[in-house]
Scaffold this active site. Structure first.
Site, PDB file in Angstrom:
ATOM      1  N   ASP A  39      13.321 -42.133  28.533  1.00  0.00           N
ATOM      2  CA  ASP A  39      11.973 -41.575  28.448  1.00  0.00           C
ATOM      3  C   ASP A  39      12.038 -40.319  27.585  1.00  0.00           C
ATOM      4  OD1 ASP A  39       9.234 -41.178  29.054  1.00  0.00           O
ATOM      5  OD2 ASP A  39       9.766 -39.817  30.682  1.00  0.00           O
ATOM      6  N   LYS A  40      10.894 -39.772  27.202  1.00  0.00           N
ATOM      7  CA  LYS A  40      10.885 -38.558  26.386  1.00  0.00           C
ATOM      8  C   LYS A  40      10.553 -37.326  27.211  1.00  0.00           C
ATOM      9  CE  LYS A  40       7.434 -37.290  23.781  1.00  0.00           C
ATOM     10  NZ  LYS A  40       7.286 -35.872  24.195  1.00  0.00           N
ATOM     11  N   THR A  41       9.333 -37.280  27.735  1.00  0.00           N
ATOM     12  CA  THR A  41       8.860 -36.087  28.440  1.00  0.00           C
ATOM     13  C   THR A  41       9.615 -35.902  29.749  1.00  0.00           C
ATOM     14  OG1 THR A  41       6.669 -36.429  27.493  1.00  0.00           O
ATOM     15  CG2 THR A  41       6.845 -34.908  29.354  1.00  0.00           C
ATOM     16  N   LYS A 209      -6.270 -43.072  30.973  1.00  0.00           N
ATOM     17  CA  LYS A 209      -5.718 -42.022  30.114  1.00  0.00           C
ATOM     18  C   LYS A 209      -6.693 -40.859  29.932  1.00  0.00           C
ATOM     19  CE  LYS A 209      -2.734 -45.214  27.615  1.00  0.00           C
ATOM     20  NZ  LYS A 209      -2.361 -45.833  26.334  1.00  0.00           N
ATOM     21  N   THR A 258      -1.441 -33.666  22.404  1.00  0.00           N
ATOM     22  CA  THR A 258      -2.858 -33.368  22.192  1.00  0.00           C
ATOM     23  C   THR A 258      -3.722 -33.870  23.345  1.00  0.00           C
ATOM     24  OG1 THR A 258      -3.102 -35.430  20.935  1.00  0.00           O
ATOM     25  CG2 THR A 258      -2.623 -33.433  19.694  1.00  0.00           C
ATOM     26  N   THR A 337       8.249 -44.114  25.223  1.00  0.00           N
ATOM     27  CA  THR A 337       7.380 -43.018  25.658  1.00  0.00           C
ATOM     28  C   THR A 337       5.919 -43.433  25.594  1.00  0.00           C
ATOM     29  OG1 THR A 337       6.710 -40.737  25.137  1.00  0.00           O
ATOM     30  CG2 THR A 337       7.383 -42.120  23.297  1.00  0.00           C
ATOM     31  N   ASP A 445      12.578 -39.551  34.407  1.00  0.00           N
ATOM     32  CA  ASP A 445      12.395 -38.487  35.406  1.00  0.00           C
ATOM     33  C   ASP A 445      11.120 -38.628  36.225  1.00  0.00           C
ATOM     34  OD1 ASP A 445      10.455 -35.857  34.068  1.00  0.00           O
ATOM     35  OD2 ASP A 445      10.686 -37.821  33.173  1.00  0.00           O
ATOM     36  N   ASN A 448       6.547 -43.136  36.483  1.00  0.00           N
ATOM     37  CA  ASN A 448       6.272 -44.196  35.506  1.00  0.00           C
ATOM     38  C   ASN A 448       7.552 -44.793  34.926  1.00  0.00           C
ATOM     39  OD1 ASN A 448       6.854 -41.792  34.183  1.00  0.00           O
ATOM     40  ND2 ASN A 448       5.686 -42.347  32.382  1.00  0.00           N
TER      41      ASN A 448
END
Length: 593
Positions: A39-41, A209, A258, A337, A445, A448
């Site tokens: 994952d990224k975030t 979203k 964003t 991601t 983390d 999801n």
């Protein structure tokens, strides 16, 4: 017993504190991984957001111009306070009475005021105050004294993005000082407290979203519907504009996350009509969620676009050297991601997941079989380039050209999948397992990422700001992404080599005693007489052979420092037969496929 010892060693390693091994059956899987899906975030990044940019369409404010926003907010509320003697007076009527020269300035000030007000109202953040009372009896008075004390206030929310936004509004003068289920209080730069009644709250979901809130200003009785969300979800909702898509792309290329903020003013009659339909939908016995969503969507039309916000998420410590080490170890890294394509590409470059000198093939948006076929052909002509693809295009490719796409993607040194849903993440893991037969590892983390972690051969969870869902669902839990380097290069490699040695010994030991017993029985006409009696047989499998050879769990061919310095040693453990390798040369994408 050997696997239990390997897990104990991982948890006791001082170089990776906080590591938890939640399964004692697959420690050697860490030693033969080929694909790492991350994952990224919160995994590659710290998940600590800092507000960086506010865009109003015609003007953009960055970190060096935040004082201008603060000045506009202060002037706007001081003007409103000076005109508070009139009934239902706002900032807009007096602005219309000004001359044409200051009219533009007032217009910008009004837009900034509306944007900041929307950001500070549309969220799920709760301010929390620490009690400074030393005696229980003094607590009530202490809380009354510290209600609006800035130094004692902290914010709590499920998303770090929202906390960053509310902290920014506090820095420019508009502060959230109190919130409960039905009301919200704001403090203006002059110290005036504004009260708002929360009428409805529509929380954020991975499907919609976006999130929304309907509030009533108790001083003016005005009802306003605020909404914020991802640009893909908000673009069809807001009024026509010619700058949103372009500016979202510009911010994403800077690596910013964003959010689009919009509002809609409601009359009392409009709200009462909505409330009755909303309540009726919630009481429905059949298709309740669909009916509720339909009622909410009836409000989400022709909303006024207020602003576009951009927050930055810094990379975790030592992410770059860790990714470089994994790449040198022969592990192919895929980043999955939910962020925008431009943001994901920017983070992939800054983390060195994709080298700055490496070619990147951005898979254009495809919606049907023909477009997917043409794009795959274009991708096939490129060699040794990273792939960036969106979730929608990925779904189309997997629908019509599953085998061909996976075979091509597996040749890439790195793959970035953006706008991925949790289900798509798990599906990608399953496809890699089916088409390559290699070992996969998933690391994340948040909640999801749970489906992806559970679908992989080996799941690693990071204890982050999004809770412990991923950590509890994973086979291994770590504190930071950089710990995965030592976990794989040292512990995974040693566990695999030691298990292989112990496995060979166990088979050898069993063959010896079985052969001796077979020969003995055949000599004595296959009589059911044991060669060794009672504790001799028990001792053979334990004391005589187990304890001396069990010292193999302490065996190491190279020191941990050398294994970290030369990650190429890890490659030897992932070798497979040539017949199991993918061959892109056999791939032929013809119109008849």
């Amino acid at each position: 017993m050997g696997k239990a010892v390997y897990g104990w060693m991982m948890m006791k390693d001082e170089n990776i504190p906080g590591t938890v091994v939640r399964t004692s059956t697959i420690p050697e899987e860490l030693g033969r991984l080929v694909y790492l899906l991350t994952d990224k975030t919160g995994t590659l990044t710290q998940n600590e957001m800092v507000f960086k940019r506010l865009h109003l369409g015609t003007v953009s404010y960055g970190a060096d111009t935040m004082d201008e926003i603060q000045s506009h907010v202060r002037d706007s509320y001081s003007q409103m306070q000076s005109q508070a003697g009139g009934n239902n007076t706002g900032s807009t009527p007096p602005r219309k009475a000004q001359s044409s020269a200051p009219k533009v300035r007032k217009s910008v000030s009004s837009r900034i005021h509306e944007a900041v007000k929307a950001v500070v109202l549309c969220h799920n953040v709760t301010p929390v105050y620490e009690s400074r009372a030393g005696v229980t009896g003094e607590t009530e008075f202490a809380e009354a004294d510290q209600d609006f004390s800035d130094e004692n206030r902290t914010y709590q929310a499920s998303s770090p993005d929202e906390v960053a936004l509310v902290q920014w509004t506090e820095s420019v003068g508009l502060t959230l000082v109190s919130r409960d289920l039905t009301s919200m209080q704001l403090k203006t730069p002059s110290g005036q407290v504004l009260s708002f009644c929360i009428l409805q709250l529509f929380p954020f979901t991975s499907e919609s979203k976006r999130m929304g809130i309907i509030v009533r200003d108790e001083s003016t009785a005005e009802i306003t519907f605020y909404m914020k969300g991802a640009d893909v979800a908000m673009s069809p909702i807001v009024q026509y504009n010619d700058w949103l898509e372009e500016e979202c792309g510009n911010m994403a290329r800077e690596g910013l996350r964003t959010l689009v903020v919009a509002k809609k003013a409601l009359t009392e009659e409009q709200y009462q009509d909505f409330e009755s339909r909303y309540t009726q939908a919630k009481l429905s016995m059949h298709d309740r969620s669909l009916k509720v969503a339909a009622v909410v969507e009836s409000l989400e039309r022709e909303m006024e676009l207020l602003c576009l916000t951009g927050v930055e998420d810094q990379l975790q410590a030592d992410v770059r050297p860790t990714l470089e080490m994994l790449r040198n170890a022969g592990i192919k890294i895929w980043m999955l991601t939910g962020d925008k394509l431009e943001t994901a590409t920017c983070i992939a470059k800054s983390s060195h997941l994709v080298s700055r000198t490496q070619d990147i093939h951005i898979f254009r948006q495809v919606t049907n079989r023909g477009e997917a076929h043409l794009e795959l052909n274009a991708f096939r002509r490129k060699h040794d380039c990273a792939l960036v693809i969106s979730g929608d295009s990925l779904e189309v490719c997997l629908k019509y050209y599953e085998h061909e796409f996976v075979e091509l993607a597996c040749q890439c040194p790195a793959v970035v999948c953006c706008r991925c849903s949790p289900t798509q993440k798990a599906h990608i893991v399953t496809l890699l397992q089916q088409h390559t037969g290699r070992r996969t590892c998933a690391i994340g983390d948040g909640g999801n990422d749970v489906s992806m972690i559970q679908a992989a051969d080996c799941g690693i969870g990071i204890e982050g700001k999004e809770g412990k869902q991923a950590s509890l669902a994973a086979d291994f839990s770590i504190r930071q992404f950089r710990h995965i380097g030592r976990l794989l290069m040292v512990h995974g490699r040693n566990s695999y080599k030691r298990s292989a040695a112990l496995g060979q010994f166990v088979m050898h030991r069993g063959l010896i005693i079985s052969t001796m017993q077979a020969v003995f029985s055949s000599v004595f006409y296959f009589a059911s007489v044991p060669l060794y009696q009672g504790f001799l047989m028990v001792g053979y499998a334990t004391i005589y052979t187990m304890f001396p050879v069990f010292s193999l769990v302490l065996d190491q061919d190279v020191k941990p420092e050398m294994a970290m310095l030369y990650p190429e040693l890890y490659k030897d453990l992932t070798k497979v037969w040539a017949s199991g390798r993918l061959s892109a040369s056999r791939l032929a994408l013809t119109p008849g496929i």
